[in-house]
Structure formats: structure tokens, C-alpha cells
Design a protein around this motif. Sequence first.
Motif, mmCIF file in Angstrom:
data_model
loop_
_atom_site.group_PDB
_atom_site.id
_atom_site.type_symbol
_atom_site.label_atom_id
_atom_site.label_comp_id
_atom_site.label_asym_id
_atom_site.label_seq_id
_atom_site.Cartn_x
_atom_site.Cartn_y
_atom_site.Cartn_z
ATOM 1 N N ASP A 57 0.775 -1.480 0.524
ATOM 2 C CA ASP A 57 -0.081 0.010 -0.537
ATOM 3 C C ASP A 57 0.892 1.490 -0.229
ATOM 4 O O ASP A 57 0.715 1.863 -0.450
ATOM 5 N N GLU A 58 1.782 1.069 0.871
ATOM 6 C CA GLU A 58 2.804 2.041 0.790
ATOM 7 C C GLU A 58 3.169 2.412 -0.276
ATOM 8 O O GLU A 58 4.064 4.030 -0.667
ATOM 9 N N ILE A 59 3.809 1.757 -1.327
ATOM 10 C CA ILE A 59 5.053 1.541 -2.821
ATOM 11 C C ILE A 59 3.998 1.971 -3.422
ATOM 12 O O ILE A 59 4.293 3.668 -3.939
ATOM 13 N N VAL A 60 2.320 1.923 -3.884
ATOM 14 C CA VAL A 60 1.381 2.460 -4.238
ATOM 15 C C VAL A 60 1.210 3.762 -3.955
ATOM 16 O O VAL A 60 1.327 4.588 -5.420
ATOM 17 N N GLU A 61 1.222 4.319 -3.118
ATOM 18 C CA GLU A 61 1.337 5.818 -2.226
ATOM 19 C C GLU A 61 2.064 6.777 -3.161
ATOM 20 O O GLU A 61 2.515 7.498 -3.865
ATOM 21 N N GLN A 62 2.840 5.244 -3.108
ATOM 22 C CA GLN A 62 4.904 6.956 -3.580
ATOM 23 C C GLN A 62 4.370 6.118 -4.711
ATOM 24 O O GLN A 62 5.135 7.376 -5.940
ATOM 25 N N ALA A 63 4.511 5.675 -5.769
ATOM 26 C CA ALA A 63 4.187 5.765 -6.852
ATOM 27 C C ALA A 63 2.946 6.747 -7.537
ATOM 28 O O ALA A 63 3.433 7.203 -8.153
ATOM 29 N N LYS A 64 2.295 6.634 -6.811
ATOM 30 C CA LYS A 64 1.034 7.486 -7.354
ATOM 31 C C LYS A 64 1.929 9.166 -6.893
ATOM 32 O O LYS A 64 1.705 10.074 -8.554
ATOM 33 N N ALA A 65 2.634 9.079 -6.031
ATOM 34 C CA ALA A 65 3.074 10.811 -5.936
ATOM 35 C C ALA A 65 4.145 11.010 -7.138
ATOM 36 O O ALA A 65 3.980 12.541 -7.279
ATOM 37 N N ASP A 66 4.818 10.082 -7.372
ATOM 38 C CA ASP A 66 6.117 10.448 -7.598
ATOM 39 C C ASP A 66 5.430 10.733 -9.563
ATOM 40 O O ASP A 66 5.922 11.223 -10.296
ATOM 41 N N VAL A 67 4.249 9.873 -9.613
ATOM 42 C CA VAL A 67 3.800 10.334 -11.455
ATOM 43 C C VAL A 67 3.403 11.398 -11.657
ATOM 44 O O VAL A 67 3.810 12.096 -12.529
ATOM 45 N N GLU A 68 2.647 12.160 -10.402
ATOM 46 C CA GLU A 68 2.035 13.542 -10.211
ATOM 47 C C GLU A 68 3.428 14.593 -10.156
ATOM 48 O O GLU A 68 3.661 15.271 -10.613
ATOM 49 N N LYS A 69 4.353 14.046 -9.401
ATOM 50 C CA LYS A 69 5.421 15.001 -8.970
ATOM 51 C C LYS A 69 5.970 14.956 -10.705
ATOM 52 O O LYS A 69 6.737 16.289 -11.124
ATOM 53 N N GLY A 118 8.953 5.265 -21.850
ATOM 54 C CA GLY A 118 9.439 3.446 -21.547
ATOM 55 C C GLY A 118 8.371 2.794 -20.821
ATOM 56 O O GLY A 118 7.129 3.496 -21.157
ATOM 57 N N ILE A 119 9.105 1.833 -21.160
ATOM 58 C CA ILE A 119 7.578 0.374 -20.711
ATOM 59 C C ILE A 119 7.929 0.111 -19.115
ATOM 60 O O ILE A 119 9.014 -0.158 -19.070
ATOM 61 N N ALA A 120 7.034 -0.670 -18.852
ATOM 62 C CA ALA A 120 6.930 -1.376 -17.600
ATOM 63 C C ALA A 120 6.291 -2.859 -17.664
ATOM 64 O O ALA A 120 5.083 -2.314 -18.251
ATOM 65 N N LYS A 121 6.517 -3.771 -17.920
ATOM 66 C CA LYS A 121 5.703 -4.850 -17.308
ATOM 67 C C LYS A 121 6.167 -5.593 -16.434
ATOM 68 O O LYS A 121 6.922 -6.317 -15.797
ATOM 69 N N ALA A 122 4.793 -6.508 -15.839
ATOM 70 C CA ALA A 122 4.568 -7.017 -15.034
ATOM 71 C C ALA A 122 5.283 -8.332 -14.881
ATOM 72 O O ALA A 122 4.821 -8.938 -16.612
ATOM 73 N N ALA A 123 5.669 -9.221 -14.777
ATOM 74 C CA ALA A 123 5.576 -10.628 -14.827
ATOM 75 C C ALA A 123 4.791 -11.755 -14.937
ATOM 76 O O ALA A 123 3.656 -10.988 -13.954
ATOM 77 N N SER A 124 4.627 -12.046 -15.515
ATOM 78 C CA SER A 124 3.450 -13.382 -15.364
ATOM 79 C C SER A 124 2.876 -13.617 -13.671
ATOM 80 O O SER A 124 1.833 -14.150 -13.692
ATOM 81 N N ASP A 125 4.199 -13.818 -12.559
ATOM 82 C CA ASP A 125 3.428 -14.127 -11.771
ATOM 83 C C ASP A 125 3.492 -13.237 -10.914
ATOM 84 O O ASP A 125 3.059 -13.488 -9.150
ATOM 85 N N ASP A 126 3.146 -12.029 -10.830
ATOM 86 C CA ASP A 126 3.291 -10.872 -10.331
ATOM 87 C C ASP A 126 1.744 -10.255 -10.407
ATOM 88 O O ASP A 126 0.881 -10.464 -11.541
ATOM 89 N N CYS A 127 1.471 -9.756 -9.310
ATOM 90 C CA CYS A 127 0.035 -8.648 -9.618
ATOM 91 C C CYS A 127 0.231 -7.598 -9.898
ATOM 92 O O CYS A 127 1.484 -6.654 -9.739
ATOM 93 N N PHE A 128 -0.838 -7.524 -11.098
ATOM 94 C CA PHE A 128 -0.184 -6.265 -11.882
ATOM 95 C C PHE A 128 -0.970 -4.465 -11.457
ATOM 96 O O PHE A 128 -1.547 -4.545 -10.397
ATOM 97 N N ASN A 129 0.298 -3.512 -11.456
ATOM 98 C CA ASN A 129 -0.414 -2.574 -10.652
ATOM 99 C C ASN A 129 -0.593 -1.342 -11.047
ATOM 100 O O ASN A 129 0.697 -1.065 -11.927
ATOM 101 N N VAL A 130 -1.281 -0.801 -11.891
ATOM 102 C CA VAL A 130 -1.039 0.294 -13.478
ATOM 103 C C VAL A 130 -0.932 1.722 -12.022
ATOM 104 O O VAL A 130 0.548 1.727 -12.940
ATOM 105 N N HIS A 131 -0.602 1.511 -11.447
ATOM 106 C CA HIS A 131 -0.100 3.398 -10.709
ATOM 107 C C HIS A 131 1.159 2.313 -10.807
ATOM 108 O O HIS A 131 2.440 3.833 -11.161
ATOM 109 N N ILE A 132 1.530 1.299 -10.208
ATOM 110 C CA ILE A 132 3.411 1.041 -10.058
ATOM 111 C C ILE A 132 3.745 1.072 -11.544
ATOM 112 O O ILE A 132 4.706 1.977 -11.779
ATOM 113 N N GLY A 133 2.968 0.319 -12.771
ATOM 114 C CA GLY A 133 3.886 0.322 -13.981
ATOM 115 C C GLY A 133 3.946 1.755 -14.271
ATOM 116 O O GLY A 133 4.951 2.186 -15.198
#
Length: 226
Positions: A57-69, A118-133
Motif C-alpha cells: 500500500d505504501e509503495i502504491v501511494e509512493q508511485a502515485k505521488a511520484d507520477v504526479e510530481k 518507457g515501458i513497464a511489464k509485470a512478470a507473469s506471476d506478479d500482481c499487476f498494478n497500473v500505478h506502479i507501472g
Amino acid sequence: MKIDLNAMGDRELYAHGEAVMEAIKKRMFQAGFRAAKQAHRKLAGMNSKKSAQARRDEIVEQAKADVEKLSNYGDGVRYETGTGSFATCNVEFVVNRDKRTVVALLKGVRTGNVYARGIAKAASDDCFNVHIGKAIALRRALGLAVPDEYLNAPQPTEVRVGDVVYGKYSEAYYQLWCEDEIGDVSYEVKIKEIADGKYRYVGGGYDFIDDADLTIIDDSREEVGE
């Protein structure tokens, strides 16, 4: 062997009584010790799950803030084109959930040219999260380092409303409700509601929480404001 307490004298009876009480105390102590160990293991497992989910949860929030900044709060970014000049660019994201990818495009405001991607791709056994991506893809488009926590975020452990989950019917269930021959018994659904001991799905259907064996495959939850 049957013990005749009535035939015992007082001293012998007292001796037996003390031995019995001592045996009961020892048995209760051993049972309590085993119960305490079981409770400790269960609590440790719960804490581990909670800490993994909390960290994600912390990492997802960090990713959202990162993209915004990094996108200057939606006002675009200045990007060096490689010819000694700079272009003001809008940031556009292309999300493909089937391929589990996010692409970040830096497009010139005036020219419409794509100056970087730039591209981000989730591994097949990872949960996809658009914000981290998005955070990973944008950093790669800008030529910035990608924090390790984005690349190695812990997997979610708590099913929530808005999650896309993967489940699989048991063979017995499939035979009970389906007349056709057994085929693919897996299903992919989005959580609409969690209530009354059930996971209810968008489009209908539900699973009992205690019986469900679900894997979270997308926890972006954009539609529910997460």
C-alpha cells in the motif's frame, strides 16, 4: 486397572490425590503451552501478511505521488531532445492489461512528436498494478533510475473491492452445475462487494470467503478511487 478408592486408607488416598492433581497440572501446562505456540504461529503469519500488504500500500501511494510530481502535476515536462534543445511534453500512458504493460510517452505539446518512451511489464506471476507501472514507465522515459521497491513490491495478501482475482472451480462443483464435459474450470472476476461472508463479483456470482481460493492479479482499483 480399576482403583478402589474406598479401600484405601487416608494416607494412601491423600498420596493418590496429590499425584492426580500434579498430573492434571502438568497436562494443563502442556496443553496450554501447545495452544500458546499455535496462537503465536498464527499471529506471526497474520502479522507477516499485514506487513506485506501494508508495505505494498505504501509503495502504491509512493508511485502515485511520484507520477504526479514527475509530470509536473499534469502541466507537462521539459525534455532534452538530444539536439541541444528542449521540448515541453505532455505525458501520456498506454495501459494494456491483457499484456500487463504500461507505456509512458513524452509527446511534444507543439509538435505532437514522441520524443521518448518507457515501458513497464509485470512478470507473469506478479500482481499487476497500473500505478506502479506508470511510475516505472515514466522514470524510464525520463532516463531516471527506478527505485528497487517498484520492481520488487510484495504481492498483495488482502482481497479488496475493485481487485481483479483469479479463481478455479473444483472438479466436483463443475460436474454438479455444468452439463458439458469438463473444460477450463478457472475464472477471472472483479470484486464488487465483500459482505456477509461472501465475495460478490461484478456481473453476478459470488464465493464464500472461507471456501474461496483466489489469487489477486490486478489491484489497481482505479474505478473505486484507490
